[in-house]
Write a protein that holds these residues in place. Sequence first.
Motif, PDB file in Angstrom:
ATOM      1  N   LYS A   1     -35.310  28.177  12.578  1.00 49.83           N
ATOM      2  CA  LYS A   1     -35.675  29.413  11.837  1.00 49.83           C
ATOM      3  C   LYS A   1     -35.315  28.962  10.281  1.00 49.83           C
ATOM      4  CE  LYS A   1     -36.860  32.276  15.113  1.00 49.83           C
ATOM      5  NZ  LYS A   1     -38.075  32.619  15.125  1.00 49.83           N
ATOM      6  N   GLN A   2     -34.254  28.220   9.992  1.00 47.11           N
ATOM      7  CA  GLN A   2     -33.883  27.993   8.782  1.00 47.11           C
ATOM      8  C   GLN A   2     -34.859  26.636   8.145  1.00 47.11           C
ATOM      9  OE1 GLN A   2     -31.894  29.491   6.918  1.00 47.11           O
ATOM     10  NE2 GLN A   2     -31.600  30.835   8.607  1.00 47.11           N
ATOM     11  N   ASN A   3     -35.734  25.982   9.113  1.00 43.39           N
ATOM     12  CA  ASN A   3     -36.657  25.021   8.854  1.00 43.39           C
ATOM     13  C   ASN A   3     -35.709  23.659   8.372  1.00 43.39           C
ATOM     14  OD1 ASN A   3     -39.060  23.862   8.668  1.00 43.39           O
ATOM     15  ND2 ASN A   3     -39.134  23.913   6.393  1.00 43.39           N
ATOM     16  N   ASP A   4     -34.597  23.660   9.186  1.00 42.92           N
ATOM     17  CA  ASP A   4     -33.524  22.592   9.061  1.00 42.92           C
ATOM     18  C   ASP A   4     -33.926  21.706   9.960  1.00 42.92           C
ATOM     19  OD1 ASP A   4     -31.656  20.846   8.146  1.00 42.92           O
ATOM     20  OD2 ASP A   4     -30.110  22.140   8.770  1.00 42.92           O
ATOM     21  N   LEU A   5     -34.853  20.779   9.954  1.00 42.37           N
ATOM     22  CA  LEU A   5     -35.395  20.007  10.983  1.00 42.37           C
ATOM     23  C   LEU A   5     -34.636  18.888  11.070  1.00 42.37           C
ATOM     24  CD1 LEU A   5     -39.389  20.423  11.004  1.00 42.37           C
ATOM     25  CD2 LEU A   5     -37.416  21.780  12.408  1.00 42.37           C
ATOM     26  N   VAL A   6     -34.028  18.315   9.975  1.00 42.67           N
ATOM     27  CA  VAL A   6     -33.153  16.936   9.891  1.00 42.67           C
ATOM     28  C   VAL A   6     -32.113  17.194  10.924  1.00 42.67           C
ATOM     29  CG1 VAL A   6     -31.721  15.737   8.504  1.00 42.67           C
ATOM     30  CG2 VAL A   6     -33.920  16.393   7.701  1.00 42.67           C
ATOM     31  N   SER A   7     -31.356  18.370  10.856  1.00 42.31           N
ATOM     32  CA  SER A   7     -30.202  18.727  11.612  1.00 42.31           C
ATOM     33  C   SER A   7     -30.551  18.864  13.268  1.00 42.31           C
ATOM     34  CB  SER A   7     -29.478  20.031  11.344  1.00 42.31           C
ATOM     35  OG  SER A   7     -28.921  20.094  10.033  1.00 42.31           O
TER      36      SER A   7
ATOM     37  N   TYR B   1     -44.266  13.680  23.030  1.00 41.05           N
ATOM     38  CA  TYR B   1     -45.401  13.614  22.600  1.00 41.05           C
ATOM     39  C   TYR B   1     -45.540  14.982  21.696  1.00 41.05           C
ATOM     40  CZ  TYR B   1     -50.571  14.064  21.457  1.00 41.05           C
ATOM     41  OH  TYR B   1     -51.660  14.367  20.962  1.00 41.05           O
ATOM     42  N   ALA B   2     -45.333  16.064  22.522  1.00 40.54           N
ATOM     43  CA  ALA B   2     -45.281  17.449  22.113  1.00 40.54           C
ATOM     44  C   ALA B   2     -44.291  17.608  20.964  1.00 40.54           C
ATOM     45  CB  ALA B   2     -45.250  18.457  23.217  1.00 40.54           C
ATOM     46  N   LEU B   3     -43.104  17.116  21.387  1.00 37.53           N
ATOM     47  CA  LEU B   3     -41.886  17.556  20.247  1.00 37.53           C
ATOM     48  C   LEU B   3     -42.397  16.482  19.162  1.00 37.53           C
ATOM     49  CD1 LEU B   3     -39.370  18.904  19.827  1.00 37.53           C
ATOM     50  CD2 LEU B   3     -38.147  17.056  20.802  1.00 37.53           C
ATOM     51  N   SER B   4     -42.563  15.305  19.167  1.00 38.20           N
ATOM     52  CA  SER B   4     -42.815  14.334  18.098  1.00 38.20           C
ATOM     53  C   SER B   4     -43.739  14.830  16.848  1.00 38.20           C
ATOM     54  CB  SER B   4     -43.297  13.066  18.489  1.00 38.20           C
ATOM     55  OG  SER B   4     -44.463  12.968  18.981  1.00 38.20           O
ATOM     56  N   ARG B   5     -44.564  16.149  17.319  1.00 38.66           N
ATOM     57  CA  ARG B   5     -45.521  16.650  16.343  1.00 38.66           C
ATOM     58  C   ARG B   5     -44.595  17.520  15.561  1.00 38.66           C
ATOM     59  NH1 ARG B   5     -50.314  19.164  19.497  1.00 38.66           N
ATOM     60  NH2 ARG B   5     -48.534  19.799  20.895  1.00 38.66           N
ATOM     61  N   SER B   6     -43.515  18.135  15.905  1.00 40.45           N
ATOM     62  CA  SER B   6     -42.616  18.617  14.818  1.00 40.45           C
ATOM     63  C   SER B   6     -41.515  18.168  14.164  1.00 40.45           C
ATOM     64  CB  SER B   6     -42.200  19.752  15.715  1.00 40.45           C
ATOM     65  OG  SER B   6     -43.282  20.787  16.325  1.00 40.45           O
ATOM     66  N   ILE B   7     -40.669  17.122  14.975  1.00 44.38           N
ATOM     67  CA  ILE B   7     -39.661  16.549  14.445  1.00 44.38           C
ATOM     68  C   ILE B   7     -39.702  15.011  14.612  1.00 44.38           C
ATOM     69  CG2 ILE B   7     -38.276  18.627  14.585  1.00 44.38           C
ATOM     70  CD1 ILE B   7     -36.993  17.203  17.171  1.00 44.38           C
ATOM     71  N   ARG B   8     -38.979  14.144  14.113  1.00 45.08           N
ATOM     72  CA  ARG B   8     -38.836  12.735  14.587  1.00 45.08           C
ATOM     73  C   ARG B   8     -37.860  12.850  15.549  1.00 45.08           C
ATOM     74  NH1 ARG B   8     -35.871   8.374  12.220  1.00 45.08           N
ATOM     75  NH2 ARG B   8     -34.512   9.993  11.096  1.00 45.08           N
ATOM     76  N   VAL B   9     -38.360  12.068  16.668  1.00 42.59           N
ATOM     77  CA  VAL B   9     -37.452  12.091  18.046  1.00 42.59           C
ATOM     78  C   VAL B   9     -37.070  10.638  18.330  1.00 42.59           C
ATOM     79  CG1 VAL B   9     -37.234  12.242  20.378  1.00 42.59           C
ATOM     80  CG2 VAL B   9     -38.942  13.571  19.258  1.00 42.59           C
ATOM     81  N   THR B  10     -35.581  10.291  17.838  1.00 46.12           N
ATOM     82  CA  THR B  10     -34.980   9.062  17.915  1.00 46.12           C
ATOM     83  C   THR B  10     -33.776   8.939  18.823  1.00 46.12           C
ATOM     84  OG1 THR B  10     -33.987   9.423  15.998  1.00 46.12           O
ATOM     85  CG2 THR B  10     -36.038   8.564  15.767  1.00 46.12           C
ATOM     86  N   ILE B  11     -33.385   7.761  19.155  1.00 41.60           N
ATOM     87  CA  ILE B  11     -32.211   7.701  19.712  1.00 41.60           C
ATOM     88  C   ILE B  11     -31.138   7.045  18.688  1.00 41.60           C
ATOM     89  CG2 ILE B  11     -32.842   7.509  22.022  1.00 41.60           C
ATOM     90  CD1 ILE B  11     -32.336   4.279  21.947  1.00 41.60           C
TER      91      ILE B  11
END
Length: 227
Positions: free
Chosen positions: A17-23, A142-152
Amino acid sequence: TTALHTTLYPKISYWGKQNDLVSVERALARAFTYSLLLAVPVVLGGWILGERLLYFFYGEAFSTGAGALAILLLVQVVHVFMFLQTTCLNALDRPRDSFRVTAVAVAANIGLNLYLIPAYGIVGASAATLVTMVLNAALAYYALSRSIRVTIEPRSVGNIVLAALIMAVVLAAYSLVVPLSNVFVVLGAVALGGLVYCLVLLRLDGGIHDELKDLAGKLGLPWPGSL
């Protein structure tokens, strides 16, 4: 993984909601690490000791299920990625994508079971579950990576895998030297494996060491001075 889901869902929802996708990205990567912390050694330990554990705890008839157990243990590793990624999708207000991913996986699971069970029995059912879980995790990625960077976290995950491999070598050597002829010897192997894994991992990964030490302090639990 379930504990992390319960803890992270409201946090990820708030960050979204805060658009804090890095967190969100950092929390998801760390959640992968702490979920794999248990899943990886359980897989390797189960591959080595699973047949004996089934034999002593459930009886000789169940020991024939060791092949299915080996596959299902691997399912638990894949489940980490599937479950946490779908958690993120839902928390980021994308339930429709989560539903589509799950629907495709369910359809695939039904088809695979109809095909594999008649030919391979319980092993076929386990293989169908594994393939379905991999498909589910891949679609969720695939679906989530369109919004955020999914990494380990490659270093921490690498340390987990290395510690688990060292544990597996110790367990394999133990089983060669000490016949796994009774339940107490097998439980001794489980305890030895757990101890070796914990000691090696805490030596390899300072970040995990410090976080677990801080958690132990907050909970009032003793922490060995040598660690």
